[in-house]
Design an enzyme around this catalytic site. Structure first.
Site, PDB file in Angstrom:
ATOM      1  N   GLY A 407      49.685  -2.164 -25.391  1.00  0.00           N
ATOM      2  CA  GLY A 407      50.605  -2.076 -24.263  1.00  0.00           C
ATOM      3  C   GLY A 407      50.039  -1.189 -23.166  1.00  0.00           C
ATOM      4  CB  SER A 408      51.761   0.730 -20.520  1.00  0.00           C
ATOM      5  OG  SER A 408      52.488  -0.360 -19.989  1.00  0.00           O
ATOM      6  CB  VAL A 409      48.585   3.620 -24.283  1.00  0.00           C
ATOM      7  CG1 VAL A 409      49.888   4.393 -24.379  1.00  0.00           C
ATOM      8  CG2 VAL A 409      48.492   2.580 -25.393  1.00  0.00           C
TER       9      VAL A 409
END
Length: 669
Positions: A407-409
């Site tokens: 995801g966004s990491v």
């Protein structure tokens, strides 16, 4: 040997000189006897014994005794050598001839050597036969004596953390057992009561008592008591029940480090068939570092071969090999941190990796939920095994060696690629309207979504608000070939040298990005991106090491190593780091709840959607947070919790991560 030499010819001449029978020369009898002995043909040896000897021992008993002793001590390379002392003359007394000899053999306890004499006797028909007695096996062996073999167990090496705190140690524990001969008439009632106290079945007790080695006077262990139980009075009140203190493998952190340490168990029949160096009753590492470092930890057992008298007391040592204890291994793990992080999960399914961002030393490896490894050593009930096995959260699954959609990491990688290739300008503002975006009609009904509706977005804004659309557009501008080539430089597709097998992370399933929509999804850690928690942590080390990406280390003696030197420029590393700090410090930042006054923390949150298909609107969500303390970085923390969709998304994870940073702050004050 020692002034002697084998001279069969001299023996033959002497025997001829004394006028022996012409049927079979004594030298031939003697050489045949020795040959049979060396070949362990005990039947043929028995045939050569005198009638007087045969009247005292049956052939079956003769053969069984030799076989039992030689098999028991592991006798090999048996060599018997006739010896004549050059300073003495061979002497005969009537029909008796005595010849000196020496014996050498290899055993499980080392070499055994001894010298003795064998006597030939001529019977009434002129045949030469052997006058045998027990001392022919070993000179010290008399009637009623026994040759015994005792294993001297090596102590298993211990696993400790960086401060010397025990993670897998050898600790004294109370073992409850039964002395069969002391069970009274109400033995069945005693066993029922004991089974109830120990939480085992009567059948398990009977099985232990029925083992082939059990005799009335021996202590038969039934169960090792749990770590927290030290009251043995209730057990010893039962007739025939006793206890003794033994050292057993102990895991002080219990479930907190279960997937890290693993556990040992008594070797199985299947394992024995594959591993020649083990024997029944040995323990062997079955999971985690106990299994990975088995060769170093197990050591080498010693062996004592000795003669005992009729009372069972030691009479004489024949050979003794001292044990070699296993190697102690000091890990880079911080036991207190390991336990603190595990407890933050509070039973949630998830994983965490913490490492020293300056060296790559791994400080914790957590998988939740877990099991208590002590149960496998001290007695695992069928009920507990069934409970763990059927738990839908899979406590036996090691999540820190698994892969997940990040995801966004992942956006730090996309930003780094854009900055390094010149595509991303941190001051450039993108005009983005609404919460949904699609490039054009070629995407059909597929679109990228974001959480915050902000029209003008630069790189800082994109980090602070975790804007999927911004990073998707940046990746499309880079193009799939540039994006894939540059992203691969962060270690995708590469094996990580580490004691645990960490599967290689991947950007795609087949090495290709098949569409612009897939490229857009990949830019913010969705699509087909799969990463291990450890690899994810390593991809953040360049931002704290002026662009160098580090290798991980788990053993204290290992030197820190750079995996990807100058992976990104210092300017890029510092810029991304500053943006990560804004994610926490800005009141609008998605990870602002991690903010601790007086402490500079940087980090990135993320929520990865887990869908069965693109059309699935009810997929699950995993929440992520990656963070560090910037001023004096002691820890780079990765945390992931599964199934956070209706529990606050990544915010659910951020609150747990904040507790960890507060714990670290307390420890440093």
């Amino acid at each position: 040997m020692k002034g002697y030499r084998t001279i069969i010819l001299i023996v033959m001449v002497f025997l001829l000189a004394v006028g022996c029978s012409k049927k079979e020369e004594p030298s031939e009898v003697l050489n045949g006897y020795i040959s049979n002995w060396e070949n362990r043909d005990f039947h043929a040896m028995y045939e050569q014994l005198s009638e007087e000897v045969k009247s005292k021992i049956t052939e079956e008993a003769f053969i069984e005794r030799y076989d039992a002793i030689y098999d028991g001590i592991g006798a090999e390379n048996l060599q018997i050598t006739l010896r004549v002392d050059t300073e003495e003359e061979l002497k005969s007394e009537g029909d008796l001839i005595t010849i000196p000899y020496s014996v050498e053999m290899d055993t499980t306890a080392g070499s055994i050597e001894y010298s003795h004499r064998v006597t030939l006797e001529q019977d009434d028909e002129g045949a030469w036969l052997v006058k045998w007695n027990s001392s022919q096996i070993f000179p010290q062996l008399s009637k009623g004596d026994k040759v015994k073999v005792k294993t001297i167990e090596a102590e298993r090496g211990e696993l400790t953390d960086k401060n010397g705190t025990g993670l897998a140690i050898n600790e004294e524990a109370n073992v409850i057992g039964v002395i069969p001969g002391m069970l009274e008439e109400d033995a069945d009632q005693t066993k029922e009561k004991l089974a109830e106290l120990l939480g085992v079945s009567v059948e398990e007790i009977d099985k232990a008592l029925d083992a082939s080695w059990v005799t009335p006077e021996v202590f038969v262990p039934i169960k090792t008591l749990p770590m927290e139980e030290d009251d043995i009075e209730a057990y010893e009140e039962l007739p025939g029940v006793s206890s003794r203190v033994e050292k057993v493998r102990t895991y002080p952190l219990g479930a907190s480090a279960a997937h890290l340490t693993g556990y040992v168990r008594e070797i199985s029949a299947e394992q024995l068939e594959e591993l020649d160096e083990y024997t029944a009753g040995d323990v062997i590492g079955n999971a985690g570092l106990e299994k990975i470092f088995e060769e170093k930890l197990r050591g080498e057992n010693g062996t004592h071969i000795y003669i005992s008298n009729a009372d069972g007391d030691l009479k004489e040592t024949l050979a003794k090999k001292e044990p070699v204890d296993g190697e102690d291994i000091q890990l880079t793990i911080d036991a207190a941190l390991q336990q603190e992080i595990y407890e933050q999960f509070e039973g949630d399914a998830g994983t965490s990796v913490a490492l020293d961002p300056n060296t790559g030393a791994v400080l914790s490896l957590v998988s939740s939920p877990a099991y208590n490894p002590n149960a496998f050593v001290r007695g695992l009930s069928g009920e507990q095994w069934e409970k763990w096995s059927e738990d839908p959260d899979e406590p036996f699954l090691n999540r820190f060696t698994s892969r997940y959609a990040p995801g966004s990491v992942f956006k730090t990688i996309t930003a780094s690629i854009g900055l390094e290739t010149g595509v991303t300008n941190p001051e450039k503002v993108r005009q983005i309207n609404g919460l949904h975006w699609t490039k054009d009609d070629s995407w059909g009904d597929y679109y990228v979504t974001r959480v915050h509706d902000k029209a003008n977005v630069n790189l800082r804004d994109a980090f602070v608000h975790s804007d999927n659309i911004y990073f998707a557009q940046e990746a499309l501008e880079m193009g799939k070939d540039t994006f894939l080539e540059e992203a691969a430089g962060f270690g995708f597709g590469e094996e990580i040298p580490f004691p645990f097998v960490i599967p290689a992370s991947n950007l795609t399933n087949n090495g290709e990005i098949d569409s612009e929509a897939q490229l857009a999804d990949t830019a913010y850690g969705q699509g087909q991106v799969m990463m291990s928690p450890l690899h994810l942590a390593l991809t953040y080390t360049p931002y704290l090491n002026e662009g160098n990406m580090l290798y991980p280390s788990l053993v204290e003696e290992d030197e820190p190593e750079v995996w990807k030197e100058n992976l990104i420029g210092k300017e890029t590393a510092n810029l991304v780091k500053e943006n990560l700090i804004q994610v926490v410090e800005s009141p609008e930042g998605t990870a602002h709840t991690t903010y601790i006054p007086g402490t500079v923390i940087g980090g990135k949150s993320g929520t990865a959607e887990i869908k069965q298909s693109k059309e699935d609107d009810n997929g699950n969500e995993n929440g992520w947070f990656v963070g560090f303390e910037e001023t004096d970085p002691e820890i780079l923390l990765v945390m992931m919790v599964e199934d956070v969709k209706d529990r606050g998304g990544s915010g659910y994870v951020i609150s747990k991560a904040k507790n960890i940073f507060e714990y670290i702050q307390q420890g440093s004050n």
